[in-house]
Design an enzyme around this catalytic site. Sequence first.
Site, PDB file in Angstrom:
ATOM      1  N   GLY A  59      41.925  38.616  35.774  1.00  0.00           N
ATOM      2  CA  GLY A  59      43.242  38.898  36.339  1.00  0.00           C
ATOM      3  C   GLY A  59      44.025  37.610  36.491  1.00  0.00           C
ATOM      4  CD  GLN A 103      45.996  33.309  40.179  1.00  0.00           C
ATOM      5  OE1 GLN A 103      46.101  34.414  39.665  1.00  0.00           O
ATOM      6  NE2 GLN A 103      44.840  32.685  40.271  1.00  0.00           N
ATOM      7  CB  CYS A 159      40.223  32.587  42.974  1.00  0.00           C
ATOM      8  SG  CYS A 159      42.015  32.400  42.933  1.00  0.00           S
ATOM      9  CG  LEU A 160      41.280  32.361  36.778  1.00  0.00           C
ATOM     10  CD1 LEU A 160      42.252  32.945  35.764  1.00  0.00           C
ATOM     11  CD2 LEU A 160      40.038  31.811  36.078  1.00  0.00           C
ATOM     12  CG  HIS A 206      41.739  38.284  43.732  1.00  0.00           C
ATOM     13  ND1 HIS A 206      40.653  37.568  44.200  1.00  0.00           N
ATOM     14  CD2 HIS A 206      42.506  37.378  43.063  1.00  0.00           C
ATOM     15  CE1 HIS A 206      40.774  36.296  43.826  1.00  0.00           C
ATOM     16  NE2 HIS A 206      41.879  36.148  43.132  1.00  0.00           N
ATOM     17  CD  GLU A 207      44.715  38.649  40.081  1.00  0.00           C
ATOM     18  OE1 GLU A 207      45.499  37.716  40.348  1.00  0.00           O
ATOM     19  OE2 GLU A 207      43.529  38.455  39.763  1.00  0.00           O
ATOM     20  CG  HIS A 223      46.715  35.232  43.712  1.00  0.00           C
ATOM     21  ND1 HIS A 223      46.462  33.980  44.207  1.00  0.00           N
ATOM     22  CD2 HIS A 223      45.612  35.571  42.988  1.00  0.00           C
ATOM     23  CE1 HIS A 223      45.264  33.574  43.811  1.00  0.00           C
ATOM     24  NE2 HIS A 223      44.718  34.526  43.072  1.00  0.00           N
TER      25      HIS A 223
HETATM   26  O1  K1U Z   1      43.231  35.865  40.253  1.00  0.00           O
HETATM   27  C1  K1U Z   1      42.416  35.150  39.719  1.00  0.00           C
HETATM   28  O2  K1U Z   1      42.311  33.995  40.073  1.00  0.00           O
HETATM   29  C2  K1U Z   1      41.520  35.683  38.636  1.00  0.00           C
HETATM   30  C3  K1U Z   1      40.160  36.118  39.152  1.00  0.00           C
HETATM   31  C4  K1U Z   1      40.217  37.600  39.459  1.00  0.00           C
HETATM   32  C5  K1U Z   1      39.101  38.212  40.243  1.00  0.00           C
HETATM   33  C6  K1U Z   1      37.782  37.957  39.963  1.00  0.00           C
HETATM   34  C7  K1U Z   1      36.761  38.578  40.689  1.00  0.00           C
HETATM   35  C8  K1U Z   1      37.080  39.465  41.675  1.00  0.00           C
HETATM   36  C9  K1U Z   1      38.399  39.696  41.967  1.00  0.00           C
HETATM   37  C10 K1U Z   1      39.415  39.084  41.247  1.00  0.00           C
HETATM   38  C11 K1U Z   1      39.136  35.814  38.059  1.00  0.00           C
HETATM   39  O3  K1U Z   1      39.213  36.321  36.995  1.00  0.00           O
HETATM   40  S1  K1U Z   1      37.874  34.690  38.421  1.00  0.00           S
HETATM   41  C12 K1U Z   1      36.895  34.656  36.923  1.00  0.00           C
HETATM   42  C13 K1U Z   1      36.066  35.882  36.749  1.00  0.00           C
HETATM   43  O4  K1U Z   1      35.832  36.614  37.669  1.00  0.00           O
HETATM   44  C14 K1U Z   1      35.517  36.203  35.416  1.00  0.00           C
HETATM   45  C15 K1U Z   1      35.699  35.383  34.336  1.00  0.00           C
HETATM   46  C16 K1U Z   1      35.180  35.724  33.093  1.00  0.00           C
HETATM   47  C17 K1U Z   1      34.464  36.870  32.932  1.00  0.00           C
HETATM   48  C18 K1U Z   1      34.250  37.693  33.993  1.00  0.00           C
HETATM   49  C19 K1U Z   1      34.786  37.371  35.241  1.00  0.00           C
HETATM   50 ZN    ZN Z   2      42.811  34.455  42.322  1.00  0.00          ZN
END
Ligand code: K1U
Ligand code: ZN
Length: 179
Positions: A46, A51, A91-92, A133-134, A137
């Site tokens: 996401g 972000q 979270c990225l 989660h988004e 943000h």
């Molecule tokens: O919003 C963001 O920072 C993105 C975040 C979203 C998220 C992840 C987990 C639970 C709720 C919301 C991410 O994508 S973190 C990376 C991640 O979870 C992932 C990356 C590659 C493959 C699978 C998962």
């Molecule tokens: Zn995030």
Amino acid sequence: MAKLQILEYPDPRLRTVAKPVEVVDEQIRQLARDMLETMYEAPGIGLAATQVDVHIRMLVADVSEERDDPRVFINPEILEKDGVEAMDEGCLSVPGIYERVERADHIRLRSTNLDGETVESEAEGLLAVCIQHEIDHLEGKLFVDYLSDLKRQRIRKRLEKSRRSQTPEPVVRARSPAI
Ligand code: K1U
Ligand code: ZN
């Protein structure tokens, strides 16, 4: 290379409350494409416009295994929440940190699509968690805000330390002796 730069915690711009999108035009559609590309490249499931330092209510997501189910939600509004799910979230904007957060496991939401139409949809499991989660943000909230002050402080220090170790030391040259 990622199309857009992702802001990292504790950047104060991540605390900005996003404004609603008034008109879905070509600029919005291009931003959605760029956000999806940035999310796939990161990689993430996401990404919220906040972000990438664009403070409008738009988010993208793809929780499919095949990474072939891109979703775009403009002006998302949660109409109903149901159930509880505790999941390890990442979270990225808080790279390398995963912590357990409780959220609703089923949501019903209203949003606008890329054709400018208002649509209602439902999500459950990982997609429901990701959308919540988004949306956080877009409201200037981060998943670390659900943790204790102590945990949040530790995360901040760990990120600062890892950033310091990634920043190259300035090259100090010895002065040539004056002749
Ligand atoms: O919003 C963001 O920072 C993105 C975040 C979203 C998220 C992840 C987990 C639970 C709720 C919301 C991410 O994508 S973190 C990376 C991640 O979870 C992932 C990356 C590659 C493959 C699978 C998962
Ligand atoms: Zn995030």
